[in-house]
Design a protein around this motif. Sequence first.
Motif, PDB file in Angstrom:
ATOM      1  N   SER A  68       1.013   5.879   8.534  1.00  0.00           N
ATOM      2  CA  SER A  68       2.188   5.208   7.926  1.00  0.00           C
ATOM      3  C   SER A  68       2.220   5.485   6.430  1.00  0.00           C
ATOM      4  O   SER A  68       1.195   5.626   5.770  1.00  0.00           O
ATOM      5  CB  SER A  68       2.061   3.473   8.038  1.00  0.00           C
ATOM      6  OG  SER A  68       1.921   3.236   9.255  1.00  0.00           O
ATOM      7  N   VAL A  69       3.479   5.611   6.070  1.00  0.00           N
ATOM      8  CA  VAL A  69       4.006   5.947   4.545  1.00  0.00           C
ATOM      9  C   VAL A  69       4.839   4.779   4.060  1.00  0.00           C
ATOM     10  O   VAL A  69       5.896   4.734   4.943  1.00  0.00           O
ATOM     11  CB  VAL A  69       4.478   7.307   4.448  1.00  0.00           C
ATOM     12  CG1 VAL A  69       4.673   7.414   2.833  1.00  0.00           C
ATOM     13  CG2 VAL A  69       3.425   8.414   4.880  1.00  0.00           C
ATOM     14  N   THR A  70       4.601   4.311   2.962  1.00  0.00           N
ATOM     15  CA  THR A  70       5.618   3.412   2.364  1.00  0.00           C
ATOM     16  C   THR A  70       6.257   3.710   1.055  1.00  0.00           C
ATOM     17  O   THR A  70       5.698   4.574   0.331  1.00  0.00           O
ATOM     18  CB  THR A  70       4.858   1.667   2.419  1.00  0.00           C
ATOM     19  OG1 THR A  70       3.847   1.985   1.038  1.00  0.00           O
ATOM     20  CG2 THR A  70       4.281   1.469   3.498  1.00  0.00           C
ATOM     21  N   SER A  71       7.226   3.013   0.846  1.00  0.00           N
ATOM     22  CA  SER A  71       7.849   3.271  -0.505  1.00  0.00           C
ATOM     23  C   SER A  71       8.438   1.833  -1.043  1.00  0.00           C
ATOM     24  O   SER A  71       8.781   1.139   0.089  1.00  0.00           O
ATOM     25  CB  SER A  71       9.209   4.244  -0.698  1.00  0.00           C
ATOM     26  OG  SER A  71      10.058   3.930   0.300  1.00  0.00           O
ATOM     27  N   TYR A  88       0.855  -1.201  -0.044  1.00  0.00           N
ATOM     28  CA  TYR A  88       0.098  -0.121  -0.143  1.00  0.00           C
ATOM     29  C   TYR A  88       0.894   1.443  -0.058  1.00  0.00           C
ATOM     30  O   TYR A  88       2.069   1.103   0.087  1.00  0.00           O
ATOM     31  CB  TYR A  88      -1.104  -0.090   1.237  1.00  0.00           C
ATOM     32  CG  TYR A  88      -0.135   0.056   2.386  1.00  0.00           C
ATOM     33  CD1 TYR A  88       0.195   1.271   3.256  1.00  0.00           C
ATOM     34  CD2 TYR A  88       0.253  -1.058   3.211  1.00  0.00           C
ATOM     35  CE1 TYR A  88       0.684   1.239   4.367  1.00  0.00           C
ATOM     36  CE2 TYR A  88       0.931  -1.114   4.434  1.00  0.00           C
ATOM     37  CZ  TYR A  88       1.113   0.263   4.808  1.00  0.00           C
ATOM     38  OH  TYR A  88       1.997   0.003   6.011  1.00  0.00           O
ATOM     39  N   ASP A  89       0.330   2.429  -0.266  1.00  0.00           N
ATOM     40  CA  ASP A  89       1.197   3.570  -0.353  1.00  0.00           C
ATOM     41  C   ASP A  89       0.987   4.250   0.896  1.00  0.00           C
ATOM     42  O   ASP A  89       2.120   4.926   1.459  1.00  0.00           O
ATOM     43  CB  ASP A  89       0.558   4.502  -1.489  1.00  0.00           C
ATOM     44  CG  ASP A  89       0.758   4.108  -2.770  1.00  0.00           C
ATOM     45  OD1 ASP A  89       1.666   3.273  -3.118  1.00  0.00           O
ATOM     46  OD2 ASP A  89      -0.103   4.575  -3.677  1.00  0.00           O
ATOM     47  N   SER A  90      -0.036   4.202   1.799  1.00  0.00           N
ATOM     48  CA  SER A  90      -0.308   4.976   3.080  1.00  0.00           C
ATOM     49  C   SER A  90      -1.426   4.405   3.714  1.00  0.00           C
ATOM     50  O   SER A  90      -2.154   3.880   3.003  1.00  0.00           O
ATOM     51  CB  SER A  90      -0.424   6.512   2.927  1.00  0.00           C
ATOM     52  OG  SER A  90      -1.615   6.808   2.241  1.00  0.00           O
ATOM     53  N   ASN A  91      -1.353   4.762   5.016  1.00  0.00           N
ATOM     54  CA  ASN A  91      -2.373   4.179   5.983  1.00  0.00           C
ATOM     55  C   ASN A  91      -2.685   5.003   7.263  1.00  0.00           C
ATOM     56  O   ASN A  91      -1.706   5.523   7.849  1.00  0.00           O
ATOM     57  CB  ASN A  91      -2.094   2.732   6.342  1.00  0.00           C
ATOM     58  CG  ASN A  91      -3.181   2.052   7.455  1.00  0.00           C
ATOM     59  OD1 ASN A  91      -2.576   2.107   8.509  1.00  0.00           O
ATOM     60  ND2 ASN A  91      -4.220   1.582   6.885  1.00  0.00           N
ATOM     61  N   VAL A  92      -3.824   5.209   7.329  1.00  0.00           N
ATOM     62  CA  VAL A  92      -4.271   6.186   8.477  1.00  0.00           C
ATOM     63  C   VAL A  92      -5.239   5.386   9.355  1.00  0.00           C
ATOM     64  O   VAL A  92      -6.465   4.961   9.143  1.00  0.00           O
ATOM     65  CB  VAL A  92      -4.642   7.553   8.289  1.00  0.00           C
ATOM     66  CG1 VAL A  92      -5.195   8.265   9.492  1.00  0.00           C
ATOM     67  CG2 VAL A  92      -3.737   8.014   7.188  1.00  0.00           C
TER      68      VAL A  92
END
Length: 473
Positions: free
Chosen positions: A262-265, A238-242
């Motif tokens: 959360s932010v992913t790359s 995923y790209d981001s999660n709140v």
Amino acid sequence: MRHKILSTLMLSTSATMMVAGYSYASDLDSLSDMGLSWSSVSESGNTATFKGWGADDGSFKAKSAVFTGLDVSGSQASFDKVELKGLSVQINQPTSYGDISTFVDTVVLEGPSKEAATDFMKQISEGNGFASMSGYGFESGRFSGMTMIIDGDAEYGTVESMTFSPSGEGDKINIAVMGQELDMSEFAACGQGPEIDMIMSMDSNKTMGANPAYLKDMANMMTGASNPSQSMFTNMKYDSNVVEGVAIIGDGFSVSIPKVESVTSYDGDNMSATSTLALSMMKIDGLAAFGLDELQFDGSINMAMNAKADTMNISSMNMDFKEQFMLDMAFEANGLIGWMEGLTAVDQCDQDALAAYMEDNMYDIDYMKMKFTDQNIMDLVWKTVGMMQGTEPDALKAQAKMGVTMLPMMAETPEERKIYSQMSLPLSKFIDQGGALTFEMRPEEGFSMDQLETMEDPNAILTALGITLSHSK
């Protein structure tokens, strides 16, 4: 769907037709051949409405199922939209916690691929209702009023709604889970009683830019029957999660977390994630004696993982308990995912089998660190314990320091004396000066944790593990 006009069509659960005017036989016979049944069906335009629709074995039952654009030929099916009401789904095999089922007030799934439409029918007919309800392969979906049940009567979880829809970027999707609650006290594994007396709830959990396959593993997790696997970690991108409005209430403690972001790359198979925890609150009954009615804290975590290579690196996990103490942790390991995946294949109710697995299989820890920084908590501990014992804080500290300095005298070998001496010095400094105490473990290169089972010399074990304790201001 080919044009059909049907005023009224009644069909028994054995799919024996009683037709008024028109024969809807080809579609209905195909559905019946797939192991699906219903009490009645009617058609209006391109919409077919079934009553009492589901699998012959009863593992999937809906009070009503409305298909738009339904067309079934043999084992192939297509439709544009399905809406289910009053749905009951049972897992196709018992778990170590018992039989699991889910009730859903309303389900709407739209825009399936041809494969998804056929798989939807196939999974239901084969008793894999949870798999069919994942939503994978559909363009969008909505689940409302979900209740998860163990052994037919113990409610362990509820969800107000779960929706997914296109994110607008490629085939990625956005997922929103609203009003979720999970009662962990109902998870009495193997009939041995509750393992955790705890209820967890969250107002919302929103995931942006998720891999569509994320839905498969999410569906498993919501049944309480998820099995950690390499594919799960690979799929759940995923790209981001709140997550907002988290509340945890347990036996003697409670936690309130307003928001976690959360932010992913991604770089090939490598995933990096940064998560931040908003200012939160924790209450622990046992700390009331220390005058700590509540602890405020926030934190962050930075991690990297390669699911295919089965490596994990938590470079920093920081928890700041305001004006009391800080925890800073780090962890590097390989083989962890494979270890968890193998563990799920072991009968969780067979203690001997579990012990044998633990003995013969272990992931490798390449590095571990835990740093405790005193900001005020130790002064409070010395003062409170001193009051309880009728001793001044300085005298109590002196007693503790004496006990630490005597550690080397308790050693039975020169090697033990060296190790105890290395540990006693930083402990003494921490008692005297406060500051930070850091525990680190960096095993020798090539050392595997399962070797501990065959190592009898405690000195060799400590040396192989590369354990150190240090103090800093």
